[in-house]
Enzyme design. Structure first.
Site, PDB file in Angstrom:
ATOM      1  N   TYR A 223       0.849  -1.209   0.000  1.00  0.00           N
ATOM      2  CA  TYR A 223       0.000   0.000   0.000  1.00  0.00           C
ATOM      3  C   TYR A 223       0.879   1.252   0.000  1.00  0.00           C
ATOM      4  O   TYR A 223       0.660   2.170  -0.803  1.00  0.00           O
ATOM      5  CB  TYR A 223      -0.944  -0.007   1.209  1.00  0.00           C
ATOM      6  CG  TYR A 223      -1.859   1.202   1.224  1.00  0.00           C
ATOM      7  CD1 TYR A 223      -2.810   1.397   0.223  1.00  0.00           C
ATOM      8  CD2 TYR A 223      -1.757   2.172   2.216  1.00  0.00           C
ATOM      9  CE1 TYR A 223      -3.638   2.516   0.222  1.00  0.00           C
ATOM     10  CE2 TYR A 223      -2.586   3.292   2.230  1.00  0.00           C
ATOM     11  CZ  TYR A 223      -3.518   3.456   1.225  1.00  0.00           C
ATOM     12  OH  TYR A 223      -4.331   4.576   1.211  1.00  0.00           O
TER      13      TYR A 223
ATOM     14  N   LYS B 174       1.194   4.156  -2.947  1.00  0.00           N
ATOM     15  CA  LYS B 174       0.942   5.585  -2.710  1.00  0.00           C
ATOM     16  C   LYS B 174       2.211   6.405  -2.957  1.00  0.00           C
ATOM     17  O   LYS B 174       2.134   7.578  -3.342  1.00  0.00           O
ATOM     18  CB  LYS B 174       0.397   5.810  -1.298  1.00  0.00           C
ATOM     19  CG  LYS B 174      -1.041   5.318  -1.131  1.00  0.00           C
ATOM     20  CD  LYS B 174      -2.009   6.071  -2.054  1.00  0.00           C
ATOM     21  CE  LYS B 174      -3.463   5.726  -1.806  1.00  0.00           C
ATOM     22  NZ  LYS B 174      -4.404   6.428  -2.692  1.00  0.00           N
TER      23      LYS B 174
HETATM   24  P1  NDP Z   1     -13.683   4.016   0.347  1.00  0.00           P
HETATM   25  O1  NDP Z   1     -13.455   2.543   0.408  1.00  0.00           O
HETATM   26  O2  NDP Z   1     -14.802   4.586   1.126  1.00  0.00           O
HETATM   27  O3  NDP Z   1     -13.813   4.481  -1.180  1.00  0.00           O
HETATM   28  C1  NDP Z   1     -13.008   3.939  -2.190  1.00  0.00           C
HETATM   29  C2  NDP Z   1     -13.617   4.300  -3.518  1.00  0.00           C
HETATM   30  O4  NDP Z   1     -12.744   3.847  -4.572  1.00  0.00           O
HETATM   31  C3  NDP Z   1     -14.963   3.643  -3.743  1.00  0.00           C
HETATM   32  O5  NDP Z   1     -15.825   4.557  -4.363  1.00  0.00           O
HETATM   33  C4  NDP Z   1     -14.635   2.487  -4.659  1.00  0.00           C
HETATM   34  O6  NDP Z   1     -15.769   2.252  -5.505  1.00  0.00           O
HETATM   35  C5  NDP Z   1     -13.505   3.083  -5.481  1.00  0.00           C
HETATM   36  N1  NDP Z   1     -12.654   2.081  -6.120  1.00  0.00           N
HETATM   37  C6  NDP Z   1     -11.829   1.200  -5.548  1.00  0.00           C
HETATM   38  N2  NDP Z   1     -11.245   0.439  -6.472  1.00  0.00           N
HETATM   39  C7  NDP Z   1     -11.732   0.862  -7.683  1.00  0.00           C
HETATM   40  C8  NDP Z   1     -11.531   0.451  -9.015  1.00  0.00           C
HETATM   41  N3  NDP Z   1     -10.711  -0.559  -9.336  1.00  0.00           N
HETATM   42  N4  NDP Z   1     -12.176   1.102 -10.002  1.00  0.00           N
HETATM   43  C9  NDP Z   1     -13.025   2.115  -9.694  1.00  0.00           C
HETATM   44  N5  NDP Z   1     -13.273   2.540  -8.457  1.00  0.00           N
HETATM   45  C10 NDP Z   1     -12.622   1.904  -7.458  1.00  0.00           C
HETATM   46  O7  NDP Z   1     -12.300   4.667   0.821  1.00  0.00           O
HETATM   47  P2  NDP Z   1     -11.765   6.184   0.877  1.00  0.00           P
HETATM   48  O8  NDP Z   1     -12.773   7.142   0.431  1.00  0.00           O
HETATM   49  O9  NDP Z   1     -11.158   6.352   2.202  1.00  0.00           O
HETATM   50  O10 NDP Z   1     -10.578   6.085  -0.181  1.00  0.00           O
HETATM   51  C11 NDP Z   1     -10.455   6.931  -1.300  1.00  0.00           C
HETATM   52  C12 NDP Z   1      -8.988   7.126  -1.603  1.00  0.00           C
HETATM   53  O11 NDP Z   1      -8.357   7.740  -0.486  1.00  0.00           O
HETATM   54  C13 NDP Z   1      -8.196   5.837  -1.853  1.00  0.00           C
HETATM   55  O12 NDP Z   1      -7.265   6.078  -2.891  1.00  0.00           O
HETATM   56  C14 NDP Z   1      -7.479   5.600  -0.520  1.00  0.00           C
HETATM   57  O13 NDP Z   1      -6.297   4.861  -0.678  1.00  0.00           O
HETATM   58  C15 NDP Z   1      -7.190   7.020  -0.120  1.00  0.00           C
HETATM   59  N6  NDP Z   1      -6.909   7.269   1.285  1.00  0.00           N
HETATM   60  C16 NDP Z   1      -7.759   6.829   2.270  1.00  0.00           C
HETATM   61  C17 NDP Z   1      -7.475   7.116   3.596  1.00  0.00           C
HETATM   62  C18 NDP Z   1      -8.320   6.614   4.714  1.00  0.00           C
HETATM   63  O14 NDP Z   1      -7.813   6.447   5.843  1.00  0.00           O
HETATM   64  N7  NDP Z   1      -9.629   6.404   4.504  1.00  0.00           N
HETATM   65  C19 NDP Z   1      -6.318   7.946   3.965  1.00  0.00           C
HETATM   66  C20 NDP Z   1      -5.499   8.347   2.843  1.00  0.00           C
HETATM   67  C21 NDP Z   1      -5.811   8.034   1.571  1.00  0.00           C
HETATM   68  P3  NDP Z   1     -16.307   0.824  -6.005  1.00  0.00           P
HETATM   69  O15 NDP Z   1     -15.942  -0.187  -4.953  1.00  0.00           O
HETATM   70  O16 NDP Z   1     -17.782   1.057  -6.166  1.00  0.00           O
HETATM   71  O17 NDP Z   1     -15.609   0.613  -7.304  1.00  0.00           O
HETATM   72  C1  8X3 Z   2      -4.661   5.444   4.563  1.00  0.00           C
HETATM   73  C2  8X3 Z   2      -4.057   6.056   5.771  1.00  0.00           C
HETATM   74  O1  8X3 Z   2      -2.522   5.638   7.777  1.00  0.00           O
HETATM   75  O2  8X3 Z   2      -3.931   3.768   6.995  1.00  0.00           O
HETATM   76  O3  8X3 Z   2      -3.995   5.861   3.412  1.00  0.00           O
HETATM   77  O4  8X3 Z   2      -2.021   4.462   5.715  1.00  0.00           O
HETATM   78  S1  8X3 Z   2      -3.071   4.924   6.574  1.00  0.00           S
END
Ligand code: NDP
Ligand code: 8X3
Length: 259
Positions: free
Chosen positions: A158, A162
């Site tokens: 992961y 990133k």
């Molecule tokens: P969620 O799981 O709530 O949302 C993830 C979204 O990405 C969903 O809408 C999912 O839609 C979509 N997705 C995943 N894989 C695919 C794919 N192959 N094609 C199209 N859509 C996809 O998580 P977050 O909102 O937290 O995450 C959003 C982003 O933020 C990610 O990149 C995550 O790594 C990043 N992030 C999250 C953090 C956290 O702690 N929550 C912190 C830092 C970064 P569906 O399944 O319907 O396709």
């Molecule tokens: C998601 C945040 O701290 O789990 O990107 O890596 S952390």
């Protein structure tokens, strides 16, 4: 706040949940036109309905799997037919799969993370750039993570995916210099969305433990940063935002209260 997004066309990947869904809703509040993609179309339809109710100029949905080039290209063709242009691209789709150390890691998990978090951004940007380049002032915001800056145990793939996002963002920023297009990365720390349910494969107890005793970021906090960056005037590029909840000083330095 000046509203520079009214009537603009914004494309959000991963708009069915979490940051993407909330970003769509906040863009709707500013009267943007929305192009929303993800794999779960029923969830997308619900988000689009919310956006319409909140004042979006329009809200359109289409199935998108950023791990599949044919799906990405079909999505971009649909965006071209629907809107003809894109002013704001939010490369948000992605997530984490598993917390195993390298010695126990699974190919399927590693591949899924690189497919969505790194290759997905490349594919979507390649497909959508032709809709952006004729319109200087547009912006691409990629969603990175604190994990792209600091590696931690159990996060090898992961964190690496990133870190790749971070390099892709920097390369794109250089490549698009002189076009009037802006590129930046928004890098949150722990935020409570569906992220941990996906990462921990639906194990509710483990998910609850992640956020125990902490007030993490929520999707609205992160969406505010995304929309703020997108709403800057065309001569201002927000290259990067790193944001964490107050209790998190580093990925593994989280102050937990009694809660
Ligand atoms: P969620 O799981 O709530 O949302 C993830 C979204 O990405 C969903 O809408 C999912 O839609 C979509 N997705 C995943 N894989 C695919 C794919 N192959 N094609 C199209 N859509 C996809 O998580 P977050 O909102 O937290 O995450 C959003 C982003 O933020 C990610 O990149 C995550 O790594 C990043 N992030 C999250 C953090 C956290 O702690 N929550 C912190 C830092 C970064 P569906 O399944 O319907 O396709
Ligand atoms: C998601 C945040 O701290 O789990 O990107 O890596 S952390």
């Amino acid at each position: 706040m000046n509203n520079r997004l009214k009537g603009k066309w914004a494309l959000v990947t991963g708009a069915s949940s979490g940051f993407g869904a909330e970003t769509a809703r906040q863009l709707a509040d500013l009267g943007a036109n929305l192009l929303l993609g993800a794999r779960r179309e029923d969830r997308l339809a619900q988000v689009a309905a919310d956006c319409q109710a909140r004042g979006a100029a329009s809200a359109h949905i289409h199935k998108l799997d950023v791990a599949d080039t044919a799906s990405v290209n079909a999505f971009a063709d649909w965006a071209k037919a629907t809107a003809g242009r894109v002013d704001v691209l939010i490369n948000n789709a992605g997530g984490a799969h598993g917390v195993e150390r390298v010695e126990d890691g699974r190919d399927a998990d590693w591949e899924a993370m690189f497919q969505s978090n790194a290759l997905g951004i490349l594919r979507v940007s390649r497909a959508v750039l032709p809709l952006m380049k004729p319109h200087p002032g547009g912006i691409i915001l990629n969603i990175g993570s604190i994990a792209g800056r600091v590696a931690y145990e159990g996060g090898s793939a992961y964190c690496a995916s990133k870190a790749a996002e971070r390099s892709i963002t920097k390369a794109l920023r250089l490549e698009l210099n002189g076009t009037g297009l802006r590129v930046g990365t928004i890098d949150p720390g722990m935020a409570e969305t569906e992220f941990s349910m996906v990462r921990l494969k639906g194990d509710r107890e483990k998910v609850d433990a992640v956020y125990k005793g902490v007030e993490p970021l929520d999707a609205g906090d992160v969406a505010e940063a995304i929309v703020w960056a997108a709403n800057r005037p065309p001569h201002v590029c927000i290259d990067e935002i790193l944001m964490m909840c107050t209790a998190q000083a580093a990925p593994y330095k989280v102050h937990r209260g009694e809660g």
